[in-house]
Design a protein around this motif. Structure first.
Motif, PDB file in Angstrom:
ATOM      1  N   PRO A  64       0.872  -1.242  -0.032  1.00 54.62           N
ATOM      2  CA  PRO A  64       0.095  -0.109  -0.277  1.00 54.62           C
ATOM      3  C   PRO A  64       0.845   1.285  -0.113  1.00 54.62           C
ATOM      4  CG  PRO A  64      -0.715  -1.694   1.692  1.00 54.62           C
ATOM      5  CD  PRO A  64       0.453  -2.369   1.308  1.00 54.62           C
ATOM      6  N   PRO A  65       0.397   2.260  -1.015  1.00 54.04           N
ATOM      7  CA  PRO A  65       1.419   3.384  -1.218  1.00 54.04           C
ATOM      8  C   PRO A  65       1.128   4.489   0.324  1.00 54.04           C
ATOM      9  CG  PRO A  65      -0.536   3.549  -2.524  1.00 54.04           C
ATOM     10  CD  PRO A  65      -0.307   2.074  -1.880  1.00 54.04           C
ATOM     11  N   THR A  66       1.829   5.254   0.379  1.00 45.53           N
ATOM     12  CA  THR A  66       1.733   6.445   1.217  1.00 45.53           C
ATOM     13  C   THR A  66       1.114   7.559   0.607  1.00 45.53           C
ATOM     14  OG1 THR A  66       4.011   5.690   2.178  1.00 45.53           O
ATOM     15  CG2 THR A  66       3.329   7.859   2.980  1.00 45.53           C
ATOM     16  N   ASN A  67       0.158   8.088   1.471  1.00 44.03           N
ATOM     17  CA  ASN A  67      -0.559   9.107   0.742  1.00 44.03           C
ATOM     18  C   ASN A  67       0.205  10.549   1.376  1.00 44.03           C
ATOM     19  OD1 ASN A  67      -2.519   7.646  -0.389  1.00 44.03           O
ATOM     20  ND2 ASN A  67      -3.704   7.370   1.504  1.00 44.03           N
ATOM     21  N   TRP A  68       0.889  11.042   0.566  1.00 45.91           N
ATOM     22  CA  TRP A  68       1.506  12.330   0.996  1.00 45.91           C
ATOM     23  C   TRP A  68       0.650  13.698   1.146  1.00 45.91           C
ATOM     24  CZ3 TRP A  68       6.063  11.105   3.072  1.00 45.91           C
ATOM     25  CH2 TRP A  68       6.834  10.021   2.523  1.00 45.91           C
ATOM     26  N   TRP A  69      -0.256  13.593   0.250  1.00 50.14           N
ATOM     27  CA  TRP A  69      -1.221  14.707  -0.079  1.00 50.14           C
ATOM     28  C   TRP A  69      -2.260  14.875   1.086  1.00 50.14           C
ATOM     29  CZ3 TRP A  69      -0.870  10.830  -2.996  1.00 50.14           C
ATOM     30  CH2 TRP A  69      -2.108  10.000  -3.432  1.00 50.14           C
ATOM     31  N   ARG A  70      -2.729  13.416   1.692  1.00 51.31           N
ATOM     32  CA  ARG A  70      -3.814  13.744   2.641  1.00 51.31           C
ATOM     33  C   ARG A  70      -3.340  12.669   3.784  1.00 51.31           C
ATOM     34  NH1 ARG A  70      -8.317  10.407  -0.697  1.00 51.31           N
ATOM     35  NH2 ARG A  70      -7.136   8.690  -1.364  1.00 51.31           N
ATOM     36  N   SER A  71      -4.001  13.050   4.904  1.00 51.46           N
ATOM     37  CA  SER A  71      -3.795  12.045   6.283  1.00 51.46           C
ATOM     38  C   SER A  71      -4.708  10.770   6.264  1.00 51.46           C
ATOM     39  CB  SER A  71      -3.761  13.065   7.365  1.00 51.46           C
ATOM     40  OG  SER A  71      -3.675  12.147   8.578  1.00 51.46           O
ATOM     41  N   THR A  72      -3.923   9.623   6.318  1.00 52.59           N
ATOM     42  CA  THR A  72      -4.815   8.544   6.090  1.00 52.59           C
ATOM     43  C   THR A  72      -5.492   8.187   7.329  1.00 52.59           C
ATOM     44  OG1 THR A  72      -3.490   7.640   4.398  1.00 52.59           O
ATOM     45  CG2 THR A  72      -4.870   6.022   5.454  1.00 52.59           C
ATOM     46  N   ASN A  73      -4.654   8.334   8.513  1.00 52.26           N
ATOM     47  CA  ASN A  73      -5.059   8.016   9.829  1.00 52.26           C
ATOM     48  C   ASN A  73      -6.354   8.819  10.430  1.00 52.26           C
ATOM     49  OD1 ASN A  73      -3.115   6.258   9.847  1.00 52.26           O
ATOM     50  ND2 ASN A  73      -1.654   7.646  11.265  1.00 52.26           N
ATOM     51  N   ASN A  75      -9.019   9.395   8.407  1.00 46.57           N
ATOM     52  CA  ASN A  75     -10.118   9.151   7.660  1.00 46.57           C
ATOM     53  C   ASN A  75      -9.994   7.462   7.965  1.00 46.57           C
ATOM     54  OD1 ASN A  75     -12.061   8.307   5.826  1.00 46.57           O
ATOM     55  ND2 ASN A  75     -11.584  10.161   4.187  1.00 46.57           N
ATOM     56  N   ASP A  76     -11.369   7.254   8.361  1.00 44.96           N
ATOM     57  CA  ASP A  76     -11.568   5.985   8.520  1.00 44.96           C
ATOM     58  C   ASP A  76     -11.794   4.949   7.502  1.00 44.96           C
ATOM     59  OD1 ASP A  76     -11.369   6.157  11.455  1.00 44.96           O
ATOM     60  OD2 ASP A  76     -13.559   6.128  11.696  1.00 44.96           O
ATOM     61  N   GLU A  77     -12.258   5.465   6.271  1.00 45.40           N
ATOM     62  CA  GLU A  77     -12.500   4.788   5.087  1.00 45.40           C
ATOM     63  C   GLU A  77     -11.007   4.790   4.228  1.00 45.40           C
ATOM     64  OE1 GLU A  77     -14.842   7.134   2.547  1.00 45.40           O
ATOM     65  OE2 GLU A  77     -16.516   6.845   3.705  1.00 45.40           O
ATOM     66  N   LEU A  78     -10.202   5.484   4.445  1.00 48.94           N
ATOM     67  CA  LEU A  78      -8.884   5.426   4.020  1.00 48.94           C
ATOM     68  C   LEU A  78      -7.861   4.307   4.744  1.00 48.94           C
ATOM     69  CD1 LEU A  78      -7.776   9.131   3.072  1.00 48.94           C
ATOM     70  CD2 LEU A  78      -8.578   7.156   1.518  1.00 48.94           C
ATOM     71  N   VAL A  79      -8.241   4.290   5.930  1.00 52.75           N
ATOM     72  CA  VAL A  79      -7.652   3.305   7.060  1.00 52.75           C
ATOM     73  C   VAL A  79      -8.167   1.851   6.559  1.00 52.75           C
ATOM     74  CG1 VAL A  79      -7.436   2.528   9.291  1.00 52.75           C
ATOM     75  CG2 VAL A  79      -7.126   5.044   8.753  1.00 52.75           C
ATOM     76  N   GLU A  80      -9.370   1.712   6.319  1.00 53.36           N
ATOM     77  CA  GLU A  80      -9.945   0.623   5.894  1.00 53.36           C
ATOM     78  C   GLU A  80      -9.519   0.017   4.776  1.00 53.36           C
ATOM     79  OE1 GLU A  80     -12.193  -3.067   5.888  1.00 53.36           O
ATOM     80  OE2 GLU A  80     -11.520  -1.678   7.557  1.00 53.36           O
ATOM     81  N   GLU A  81      -9.439   0.996   3.898  1.00 51.86           N
ATOM     82  CA  GLU A  81      -8.751   0.670   2.296  1.00 51.86           C
ATOM     83  C   GLU A  81      -7.262   0.078   2.341  1.00 51.86           C
ATOM     84  OE1 GLU A  81      -7.921   3.018  -2.002  1.00 51.86           O
ATOM     85  OE2 GLU A  81      -8.897   3.879  -0.282  1.00 51.86           O
ATOM     86  N   ARG A  82      -6.459   0.703   3.413  1.00 54.74           N
ATOM     87  CA  ARG A  82      -4.970   0.535   3.736  1.00 54.74           C
ATOM     88  C   ARG A  82      -5.138  -0.842   4.393  1.00 54.74           C
ATOM     89  NH1 ARG A  82      -1.004   4.582   6.199  1.00 54.74           N
ATOM     90  NH2 ARG A  82      -0.950   5.214   4.057  1.00 54.74           N
ATOM     91  N   ARG A  83      -6.120  -1.199   5.229  1.00 52.35           N
ATOM     92  CA  ARG A  83      -6.033  -2.534   5.766  1.00 52.35           C
ATOM     93  C   ARG A  83      -6.372  -3.707   4.833  1.00 52.35           C
ATOM     94  NH1 ARG A  83      -9.233  -6.520   6.870  1.00 52.35           N
ATOM     95  NH2 ARG A  83     -10.867  -5.498   5.609  1.00 52.35           N
ATOM     96  N   ILE A  84      -7.400  -3.344   3.949  1.00 45.37           N
ATOM     97  CA  ILE A  84      -7.635  -4.464   2.916  1.00 45.37           C
ATOM     98  C   ILE A  84      -6.296  -4.687   1.953  1.00 45.37           C
ATOM     99  CG2 ILE A  84      -8.913  -4.754   0.801  1.00 45.37           C
ATOM    100  CD1 ILE A  84     -11.248  -3.291   1.942  1.00 45.37           C
TER     101      ILE A  84
END
Length: 208
Positions: A64-73, A75-84
């Motif tokens: 999973p890539p690092t999101n430099w332009w937004r904070s993943t932590n 946003n729960d949806e982004l966290v769940e996407e990273r978990r998948i």
């Protein structure tokens, strides 16, 4: 990609948040499913593992890539996407022959197992401490109850009997009453007067 040569599989079924920090739960399960353990890792720790594995000559799954332009932590949806994505990464990672033979992956699994054992040991120590505190609490209560039961003997004036009739029937009151009567009799004998002049213990005291 080939068949998993490790007798273990890794998946990422969930995550948890502690303030702004996200921990991904890695579950290590033996292929016979007789034993399993779990360890929580941050994304940065797993990224370091991937960077170490990139030194091997093998086709690694996409990390999973690092999101430099937004904070993943945040946003729960982004966290769940990273978990998948992490779940897919680890499920396919052990299909790579080079990874299975590498000391990097073996050390990672051994380190995870040690972290799991330390976590269990810490939880057991906390449980033992709570049990000791709970066992010491009744002893303090028993001491307080015992101190409340051993009250000092009350005198006639301190006897907690509200009804005067009950007080007259108490043995402390009878003894005190008897003493007071004897003292009154002595005073009457000592304070006799002769010709208007008080007599005290046989000595005539002339009043000035």
């Amino acid at each position: 990609m080939q068949e998993n040569e490790f007798a273990i599989s890794i998946c990422v079924p969930s995550f948890k948040k502690n303030d702004d920090v996200v921990y991904y739960q890695l579950v290590f399960t033996e292929n016979n499913q007789r034993c399993s353990f779990s360890v929580d890792y941050r994304y940065s720790h797993l990224k370091k593992l991937h960077e170490s594995l990139q030194t091997l000559k093998g086709n690694l799954p996409k990390f999973p890539p690092t999101n430099w332009w937004r904070s993943t932590n945040q946003n729960d949806e982004l966290v769940e996407e990273r978990r998948i994505q992490l779940d897919y990464f680890f499920k396919t990672l052990l299909l790579c022959k080079e990874v299975c033979k590498s000391l990097i992956m073996k050390n990672f699994i051994l380190k995870s197992q040690c972290l799991h054992l330390k976590k269990i040991e810490k939880e057991q120590l906390i449980l033992i401490k709570k049990e000791r505190e709970a066992g010491a609490a009744p002893n303090v209560t028993q001491k307080k109850a015992k101190s409340q039961l051993t009250t000092p003997v009350c005198g006639p004036a301190e006897d907690p009997i509200e009804d005067p009739r009950e007080r007259s029937r108490s043995w402390e009151f009878k003894i005190a009453k008897k003493k007071s009567q004897s003292m009154c009799n002595n005073n009457q004998l000592n304070n006799l007067s002769f010709g208007g002049i008080p007599i005290f213990k046989g000595i005539i005291l002339r009043l000035k």
